[in-house]
Enzyme design. Sequence first.
Site: not given
Length: 430
Positions: A102-104
Site C-alpha cells: 500500500c503506497g499511501h
Amino acid sequence: MAVPSFLRASIHHEIKTIEMHTTGEPTRIIYAGFPPLTGTLLEQRAAAKAHHDNVRKSVIHEPRGHHEMYGAALRPHTEHVDAGAAHMGALFLTHEGYSTMCGHATLALGRLLVDCCASIGDADPSADEETIFPKRGELQFFSTDASSAGNNIGAKGQVEVRLHVPCGIVRVTVPAVRTNTHGGFRADSDSSRLIHYLSVPSFAAGTSITVPIPPSLRWPALPQDQSSITADVAYGGAFYLFVTAAALGFPKSLEKPDMAALNEATRNVKAAFNAHEELPRRYLHHPDAADLQFLYSVFVTEPGRGVAAPVADGADTGVCFFADQQVDRSPTGSGVQARVALAVAKGERKMGQRWTYHSLLSGAAEGGKGGFVGMPVEEVGVGEKVGVTVEVSGWANYMGVATWVVEKGDEVGEGFDFEALGARSSKLDG
C-alpha cells in the site's frame, strides 16, 4: 491516551492507533494492542488472518470504522527487521483482509516513524516512542541545507526509513528538520517537499488482454454487441487490472463519474477475470511468493486528465476499486508503481521521466494538489520479466490519536459489515 479507570473493569481488548490520511485516504496505524505474532512477515500475515481477524474487524469495520477504512499494524520484529535490513515491519489492513502493498500507507508510515525520533536526546520525552519504534535510534539525518551545518537545530535534510511490508522492503525518504543536537529530527511540514519511496520491482504482466464477459456478469453500460473488454495487468506490490472508462462502456470522462455504475462494472470485471480458466494463471504469476498472486484491484483510468505537478511532464487520472470494492481516495501508490511499469513496457515513459497521477479527489482539488508523482528509476529483472523500480512521491497528514476498546460480551462491537448484511438479505428475499 489513557483509558479512564472506571472503564477498566469492562474492557476485553484495548487498541491504540494514530490516525493519518494521504490525499484523503485514511490510514489507521495500530501501534499497541495487536496480538503478538512470530515468524516471517508473511507467516505473521497468515496467522493474523487465520487466528486474529477479530482485531482487524474491530478497528476497520463498523462501528469504529467503515467500508472505506484502511489500516496498518506496526510489526517491530520480522525476519528483515531482526537481521538489520529493515527498521520496521508493517501489515496492511483492508475492509476485506490483508493487502500485500500500500503506497499511501507507506508514505504515512514513513512520516510517522521519522517523527518518532523527535524526542531523541530530550530529557523528558512526551510519548512512548521507544515502544512504538524500538529501532528509531538507528535512523540517520542527512543534511541537504547548504546554508546550515548538518548538526545545527533547524537544518533541513532527509531521513531514510527501510520498511518491511509483505511484498518486500520499501525505502522511504522523508524530508526532515533537525530538532536537537542529539539526533532528534521530525518530518518537515513544508508542503513543497514530498515524501518519496522506492518501490519493490514492478512489472507489466500483460497488455491488451481480452477478458470475456459472460452473460451473467454483464452490466447495463456494456454495449449489447460487446462480449469482452480489453485491459492491461501490471504488478506494483499487488496485481492490478487497468481499463479505461470507455472500454467499460462509459464514453464520458471521469470528471463526474457514475460511481454506482462503475462499482458494478469493475466488480463484474474482477469476477469475470477470476472465473476464467486461463487468465489468472497466465497473468497473476509472481516468481517470489504464491501469497502475492491474486487480483487486488480493478483500476479505471483516463490518460491525459488532470493538472501536472511542476516537476512532471504530464498527468493521468484514475479511480481504484480495491479489495472488496473499496474506493481509494488517494491516487494509490502501489497502483502508481504498476501504472509506471506498464507505461515503460508500452514505450510511453522513459527512465527518469516524472508523471502526475491523480485520484478523483486530487484531480478535483485546486491546482491538482495532492496528486502522486511516479518516476521509473531503473530496469530490474523479475523472474523472466523485465520490470522497473519506481519512485512514488506524495504527502501524508495526521488527524488524531485514539484508544479503542472492545467491551466484554459486546459481539456487535467486535465489528460488522452492514453492506454485506444487506446483500445477504437481498439474496434471501430473491
